[in-house]
Design a protein around this motif. Structure first.
Motif, PDB file in Angstrom:
ATOM      1  N   GLY A 134      37.173 -65.105-106.367  1.00 12.74           N
ATOM      2  CA  GLY A 134      36.937 -64.582-105.033  1.00 12.74           C
ATOM      3  C   GLY A 134      36.443 -65.615-104.051  1.00 12.74           C
ATOM      4  N   THR A 135      35.529 -66.471-104.476  1.00 13.32           N
ATOM      5  CA  THR A 135      34.969 -67.479-103.567  1.00 13.32           C
ATOM      6  C   THR A 135      36.053 -68.400-103.027  1.00 13.32           C
ATOM      7  OG1 THR A 135      32.831 -67.436-104.695  1.00 13.32           O
ATOM      8  CG2 THR A 135      33.331 -69.371-103.367  1.00 13.32           C
ATOM      9  N   ALA A 136      36.890 -68.909-103.920  1.00 11.57           N
ATOM     10  CA  ALA A 136      37.953 -69.827-103.501  1.00 11.57           C
ATOM     11  C   ALA A 136      38.957 -69.134-102.589  1.00 11.57           C
ATOM     12  CB  ALA A 136      38.659 -70.397-104.723  1.00 11.57           C
ATOM     13  N   ARG A 176      28.172 -62.352 -91.242  1.00  6.22           N
ATOM     14  CA  ARG A 176      26.902 -62.924 -91.717  1.00  6.22           C
ATOM     15  C   ARG A 176      26.826 -63.071 -93.231  1.00  6.22           C
ATOM     16  NH1 ARG A 176      26.016 -58.777 -88.501  1.00  6.22           N
ATOM     17  NH2 ARG A 176      25.290 -57.495 -90.227  1.00  6.22           N
ATOM     18  N   LEU A 177      27.289 -62.061 -93.940  1.00  7.97           N
ATOM     19  CA  LEU A 177      27.109 -62.031 -95.393  1.00  7.97           C
ATOM     20  C   LEU A 177      28.099 -62.981 -96.062  1.00  7.97           C
ATOM     21  CD1 LEU A 177      25.427 -60.585 -97.555  1.00  7.97           C
ATOM     22  CD2 LEU A 177      27.271 -58.886 -97.729  1.00  7.97           C
ATOM     23  N   ARG A 178      27.576 -63.910 -96.843  1.00  9.02           N
ATOM     24  CA  ARG A 178      28.399 -64.887 -97.542  1.00  9.02           C
ATOM     25  C   ARG A 178      27.821 -65.130 -98.937  1.00  9.02           C
ATOM     26  NH1 ARG A 178      31.134 -63.889 -93.793  1.00  9.02           N
ATOM     27  NH2 ARG A 178      32.254 -65.289 -92.369  1.00  9.02           N
ATOM     28  N   GLY A 179      28.589 -65.851 -99.760  1.00  5.73           N
ATOM     29  CA  GLY A 179      28.086 -66.266-101.061  1.00  5.73           C
ATOM     30  C   GLY A 179      28.121 -65.161-102.095  1.00  5.73           C
ATOM     31  N   ARG A 180      27.182 -65.250-103.019  1.00  5.84           N
ATOM     32  CA  ARG A 180      27.154 -64.342-104.165  1.00  5.84           C
ATOM     33  C   ARG A 180      26.962 -62.892-103.745  1.00  5.84           C
ATOM     34  NH1 ARG A 180      29.370 -64.995-109.068  1.00  5.84           N
ATOM     35  NH2 ARG A 180      28.349 -63.689-110.633  1.00  5.84           N
ATOM     36  N   ALA A 181      26.141 -62.670-102.736  1.00  9.43           N
ATOM     37  CA  ALA A 181      25.899 -61.298-102.282  1.00  9.43           C
ATOM     38  C   ALA A 181      27.183 -60.657-101.779  1.00  9.43           C
ATOM     39  CB  ALA A 181      24.835 -61.295-101.193  1.00  9.43           C
ATOM     40  N   GLU A 182      27.990 -61.420-101.056  1.00  8.14           N
ATOM     41  CA  GLU A 182      29.252 -60.869-100.562  1.00  8.14           C
ATOM     42  C   GLU A 182      30.192 -60.568-101.716  1.00  8.14           C
ATOM     43  OE1 GLU A 182      32.445 -61.862 -97.041  1.00  8.14           O
ATOM     44  OE2 GLU A 182      31.788 -63.535 -98.296  1.00  8.14           O
ATOM     45  N   LEU A 183      30.268 -61.463-102.700  1.00  9.69           N
ATOM     46  CA  LEU A 183      31.144 -61.221-103.845  1.00  9.69           C
ATOM     47  C   LEU A 183      30.737 -59.970-104.607  1.00  9.69           C
ATOM     48  CD1 LEU A 183      31.944 -64.662-105.529  1.00  9.69           C
ATOM     49  CD2 LEU A 183      33.430 -63.208-104.153  1.00  9.69           C
ATOM     50  N   LEU A 190      43.448 -58.835-104.402  1.00  9.11           N
ATOM     51  CA  LEU A 190      43.924 -59.532-103.212  1.00  9.11           C
ATOM     52  C   LEU A 190      43.782 -58.646-101.978  1.00  9.11           C
ATOM     53  CD1 LEU A 190      45.354 -61.939-101.847  1.00  9.11           C
ATOM     54  CD2 LEU A 190      47.540 -60.852-102.433  1.00  9.11           C
ATOM     55  N   MET A 191      44.038 -57.352-102.132  1.00 11.47           N
ATOM     56  CA  MET A 191      43.895 -56.433-101.003  1.00 11.47           C
ATOM     57  C   MET A 191      42.434 -56.321-100.567  1.00 11.47           C
ATOM     58  SD  MET A 191      46.991 -55.486-100.276  1.00 11.47           S
ATOM     59  CE  MET A 191      47.444 -57.160-100.768  1.00 11.47           C
ATOM     60  N   VAL A 192      41.512 -56.349-101.522  1.00 14.47           N
ATOM     61  CA  VAL A 192      40.085 -56.291-101.191  1.00 14.47           C
ATOM     62  C   VAL A 192      39.684 -57.507-100.366  1.00 14.47           C
ATOM     63  CG1 VAL A 192      37.748 -56.368-102.131  1.00 14.47           C
ATOM     64  CG2 VAL A 192      39.441 -54.868-103.168  1.00 14.47           C
ATOM     65  N   LEU A 193      40.033 -58.688-100.828  1.00 12.80           N
ATOM     66  CA  LEU A 193      39.615 -59.914-100.151  1.00 12.80           C
ATOM     67  C   LEU A 193      40.328 -60.080 -98.811  1.00 12.80           C
ATOM     68  CD1 LEU A 193      39.502 -62.368-103.191  1.00 12.80           C
ATOM     69  CD2 LEU A 193      37.686 -60.949-102.255  1.00 12.80           C
ATOM     70  N   SER A 194      41.604 -59.720 -98.752  1.00 14.27           N
ATOM     71  CA  SER A 194      42.343 -59.841 -97.490  1.00 14.27           C
ATOM     72  C   SER A 194      41.803 -58.868 -96.452  1.00 14.27           C
ATOM     73  CB  SER A 194      43.834 -59.586 -97.728  1.00 14.27           C
ATOM     74  OG  SER A 194      44.377 -60.530 -98.629  1.00 14.27           O
TER      75      SER A 194
END
Length: 275
Positions: A248-250, A166-173, A109-113
């Motif tokens: 992560g995506t959700a 800019r970076l989204r999707g699988r690459a960002e995950l 959660l800290m990573v995504l936030s």
């Protein structure tokens, strides 16, 4: 006639005052963790004695970071409310793993936030979450301010990753999962630096010898990390990667939607529509 345009969700901008506050608090943290390595043999090492002083310095510095972000980025009560909600969720997540084999779900959660809200917001969130978690689980002790600093750095690093707009999707995950794995080991290593200097009688190969050459103590420190915490750090890293890749995506979408609705740094522009 006029129209308005509100900018979409993006990490909270860091102004010069917020950057200065983060540099100051990070420098204080580095000194707090590292001073025993430079101390003499008769220094009377005891992190339990310097912890209250560190905590007393940490709280006003954290407030300073928040005030600086409010002044530089125009944050309002919505941002503070989001900080409180995320800190509460993170504090509630930590006991779920009970620290077993390093399984602590709050790290993902800290990573995504930190990624969504930026390094300044991430640092404050990480520190406040660890503080709230300590109060919730009864984990208040001399280690707490050091945990607050380490978690603040952990979340701040996620906010400093490239391509936030800019970076989204699988690459960002994949990038976030990789960072989560590496930073999980880094968190454990930094916290080991706190514990290693106050635990006597570990054996000549891994124990801390105050007053010895820095290079010699660092070799012993690496041996200490390998012998005592590598398995725990590995469990933390694996769980962070798994949770980041699966949910992560959700969660990123939810955080970005909440940020848009809160209209952080909303910028209103006016123009005349074409006839």
């Amino acid at each position: 006639m006029t129209g308005t345009k509100v900018r979409g969700a993006r990490p909270v901008r860091l102004g010069p005052r917020a950057v200065a506050a983060l540099v100051l608090i990070s420098a204080t943290g580095v000194a707090a963790f590292g001073w025993p390595l430079l101390a003499g043999p008769d220094s009377g090492l005891a992190h339990s004695q310097d912890a209250p002083w560190l905590f007393a310095a940490l709280l006003p510095l954290l407030v300073g970071v928040v005030v600086a972000m409010i002044a530089d980025a125009g944050l309002d009560a919505k941002a503070v409310a989001m900080l409180g909600v995320l800190a509460a969720v993170g504090a509630a997540l930590r006991p779920l793993g009970a620290g077993t084999a390093g399984l602590e779900p709050m790290f993902f959660l800290m990573v995504l936030s930190g990624r969504v809200l930026g390094p300044g917001f991430g640092f404050v969130l990480g520190s406040v979450t660890m503080f709230a978690s300590a109060l919730l689980t009864g984990g208040v002790g001399p280690w707490m301010p050091f945990q607050m600093l380490s978690m603040g750095w952990f979340a701040m690093g996620a906010g400093m990753l490239p391509g936030p707009d800019r970076l989204r999707g699988r690459a960002e995950l994949l990038m976030l999962a990789t960072y989560g794995a590496v930073a999980s080991f880094a968190y454990g290593t930094v916290m080991n630096l706190y514990g290693w200097t106050i635990v006597p009688g570990l054996g000549s190969g891994i124990s801390f010898h105050p007053g010895d050459a820095l290079a010699d103590n660092l070799v012993r420190f690496l041996a200490y990390c390998t012998a005592t915490s590598l398995g725990w750090d590995l469990g933390r890293a694996v769980l962070t990667v798994v949770l980041t890749l699966t949910v992560g995506t959700a969660l990123l979408k939810a955080l970005r939607r909440a940020t848009r609705r809160a209209a952080f740094e909303a910028q209103v522009t006016f123009g005349v529509p074409e006839e």
